[in-house]
Write an enzyme that holds these catalytic residues in place. Structure first.
Site, PDB file in Angstrom:
ATOM      1  N   ASP A  24      31.020 -24.595  91.004  1.00 28.29           N
ATOM      2  CA  ASP A  24      31.922 -23.594  90.970  1.00 28.29           C
ATOM      3  C   ASP A  24      32.146 -23.123  89.530  1.00 28.29           C
ATOM      4  OD1 ASP A  24      32.670 -23.553  93.835  1.00 28.29           O
ATOM      5  OD2 ASP A  24      33.525 -25.406  93.323  1.00 28.29           O
ATOM      6  N   ASP A  54      23.894 -19.902  87.464  1.00 27.29           N
ATOM      7  CA  ASP A  54      23.803 -18.588  86.953  1.00 27.29           C
ATOM      8  C   ASP A  54      25.077 -17.978  86.029  1.00 27.29           C
ATOM      9  OD1 ASP A  54      25.769 -18.445  89.157  1.00 27.29           O
ATOM     10  OD2 ASP A  54      24.604 -16.859  90.241  1.00 27.29           O
ATOM     11  N   LYS A 112      39.084 -17.994  85.814  1.00 24.99           N
ATOM     12  CA  LYS A 112      40.304 -18.138  85.052  1.00 24.99           C
ATOM     13  C   LYS A 112      40.534 -19.144  84.218  1.00 24.99           C
ATOM     14  CE  LYS A 112      42.589 -15.653  89.043  1.00 24.99           C
ATOM     15  NZ  LYS A 112      43.054 -15.917  90.285  1.00 24.99           N
ATOM     16  N   ASN A 147      35.558 -37.389  95.217  1.00 21.45           N
ATOM     17  CA  ASN A 147      35.543 -36.396  94.205  1.00 21.45           C
ATOM     18  C   ASN A 147      34.629 -36.903  93.206  1.00 21.45           C
ATOM     19  OD1 ASN A 147      35.984 -35.649  91.413  1.00 21.45           O
ATOM     20  ND2 ASN A 147      38.537 -35.195  91.949  1.00 21.45           N
ATOM     21  N   GLU A 181      30.808 -34.090  98.097  1.00 19.66           N
ATOM     22  CA  GLU A 181      31.283 -33.085  98.245  1.00 19.66           C
ATOM     23  C   GLU A 181      33.005 -33.356  98.575  1.00 19.66           C
ATOM     24  OE1 GLU A 181      30.758 -29.692  98.027  1.00 19.66           O
ATOM     25  OE2 GLU A 181      32.660 -29.703  98.811  1.00 19.66           O
TER      26      GLU A 181
HETATM   27  C1  LIG Z   1      29.443 -23.345  94.322  1.00 20.32           C
HETATM   28  S1  LIG Z   1      29.235 -24.431  95.353  1.00 20.32           S
HETATM   29  C2  LIG Z   1      27.390 -24.977  94.996  1.00 20.32           C
HETATM   30  C3  LIG Z   1      26.845 -25.500  96.205  1.00 20.32           C
HETATM   31  C4  LIG Z   1      25.493 -25.890  96.217  1.00 20.32           C
HETATM   32  N1  LIG Z   1      25.295 -26.919  95.301  1.00 20.32           N
HETATM   33  C5  LIG Z   1      24.392 -24.614  95.754  1.00 20.32           C
HETATM   34  O1  LIG Z   1      23.984 -24.688  94.914  1.00 20.32           O
HETATM   35  O2  LIG Z   1      24.262 -23.899  96.755  1.00 20.32           O
HETATM   36  C6  LIG Z   1      29.980 -26.049  94.667  1.00 20.32           C
HETATM   37  C7  LIG Z   1      30.386 -27.046  95.531  1.00 20.32           C
HETATM   38  O3  LIG Z   1      30.949 -28.151  94.769  1.00 20.32           O
HETATM   39  C8  LIG Z   1      31.967 -28.785  95.339  1.00 20.32           C
HETATM   40  N2  LIG Z   1      32.670 -29.460  94.515  1.00 20.32           N
HETATM   41  C9  LIG Z   1      33.630 -29.161  93.554  1.00 20.32           C
HETATM   42  N3  LIG Z   1      34.271 -29.881  92.620  1.00 20.32           N
HETATM   43  C10 LIG Z   1      33.717 -31.201  93.160  1.00 20.32           C
HETATM   44  C11 LIG Z   1      33.999 -32.481  92.893  1.00 20.32           C
HETATM   45  N4  LIG Z   1      34.745 -32.814  91.864  1.00 20.32           N
HETATM   46  N5  LIG Z   1      33.535 -33.375  93.615  1.00 20.32           N
HETATM   47  C12 LIG Z   1      32.516 -33.191  94.763  1.00 20.32           C
HETATM   48  N6  LIG Z   1      32.358 -31.813  95.211  1.00 20.32           N
HETATM   49  C13 LIG Z   1      32.900 -30.823  94.371  1.00 20.32           C
HETATM   50  C14 LIG Z   1      32.820 -27.637  95.907  1.00 20.32           C
HETATM   51  O4  LIG Z   1      33.730 -27.738  96.968  1.00 20.32           O
HETATM   52  C15 LIG Z   1      31.590 -26.655  96.651  1.00 20.32           C
HETATM   53  O5  LIG Z   1      31.159 -26.890  97.765  1.00 20.32           O
END
Ligand SMILES: C[S@@+](CC[C@H](N)C(=O)[O-])C[C@H]1O[C@@H](n2cnc3c(N)ncnc32)[C@H](O)[C@@H]1O
Length: 203
Positions: free
Chosen positions: A107, A143, A111, A84, A58
């Site tokens: 995520d 989704d 955009k 990351n 995360e």
């Molecule tokens: C929309 S949330 C989904 C959380 C969870 N997987 C769920 O299904 O409820 C996406 C998460 O990925 C994290 N994230 C985004 N890019 C990332 C990366 N390159 N490495 C690690 N985490 C990342 C974001 O901070 C966020 O907490």
């Protein structure tokens, strides 16, 4: 707990690994969720099968701290790793050590100018393929149709090492086979949204 809604994972500050390295006991099966947020999915997996190790990657550090606090409070084998995933997955996890990788509802970055921030890219796919053992599983779900298509494109380019379990360029139609659901998955189901899933096996 208040955390920033989004951070830009392409920020320079995320290039260097500054987290705690995972602790992986010899012989334990390992599951990873990349982008785990509060790791609800992994906590449910850990409650169902505490013999395994669950690593949640995360990029938001406060969430990682909360995951590790909950793991300590509940005595469950979940570890939050501040990283990351695109840069660090294969740098901090030994090659061929992982039994299963989940990418749950990344995520969407809708955009056009933000699309390059989408998590599933060639670097992440290479990292996932590197850490997975032969026969290991890679499960993706979203989704958002365009996010799912982008992810499939990235995974299918690695078909020399990843075999799509539904056939090439095909979505997995049999639902989530793991019996636990992330918050995003629960919300999507409650709202009646379509969910696109992809299941690969490491060759
Ligand atoms: C929309 S949330 C989904 C959380 C969870 N997987 C769920 O299904 O409820 C996406 C998460 O990925 C994290 N994230 C985004 N890019 C990332 C990366 N390159 N490495 C690690 N985490 C990342 C974001 O901070 C966020 O907490």
């Amino acid at each position: 707990m208040r955390t920033r809604q989004h951070v830009n994972p392409l920020g320079l500050s995320f290039e260097e690994f500054r987290g705690q390295r995972p602790r992986i006991p010899a012989g334990a099966a390992v599951e990873i969720e990349v982008g785990c947020a509060d790791a609800q999915f992994l906590f449910e997996r850990a409650a169902a099968d505490p013999s395994r190790v669950y690593l949640g990657f995360e990029v938001r550090d406060l969430l990682v701290d909360a995951v590790n606090q909950r793991a300590a409070d509940e005595g469950l084998p979940v570890q939050g790793i501040f990283a990351n995933a695109n840069h660090h997955l294969a740098r901090v996890v030994p090659a061929g050590r992982v039994d299963r990788v989940y990418v749950n509802f990344p995520d969407p970055w809708f955009k056009a100018r933000h699309r390059k921030r989408r998590m599933v890219d060639a670097a992440l796919v290479e990292g996932i393929a590197t850490v997975c053992r032969a026969g290991g599983e890679v499960f993706f779900q979203s989704d958002v149709w365009s996010v799912a298509l982008d992810a499939m494109d990235a995974f299918e380019r690695a078909d020399a090492v990843l075999e799509n379990q539904a056939g090439p360029w095909s979505f997995w139609k049999d639902g989530n086979p793991y019996g636990v659901r992330s918050w995003r998955e629960q919300n999507a189901e409650a709202e009646g949204l379509d969910i696109w899933r992809i299941l690969y096996r490491r060759r």
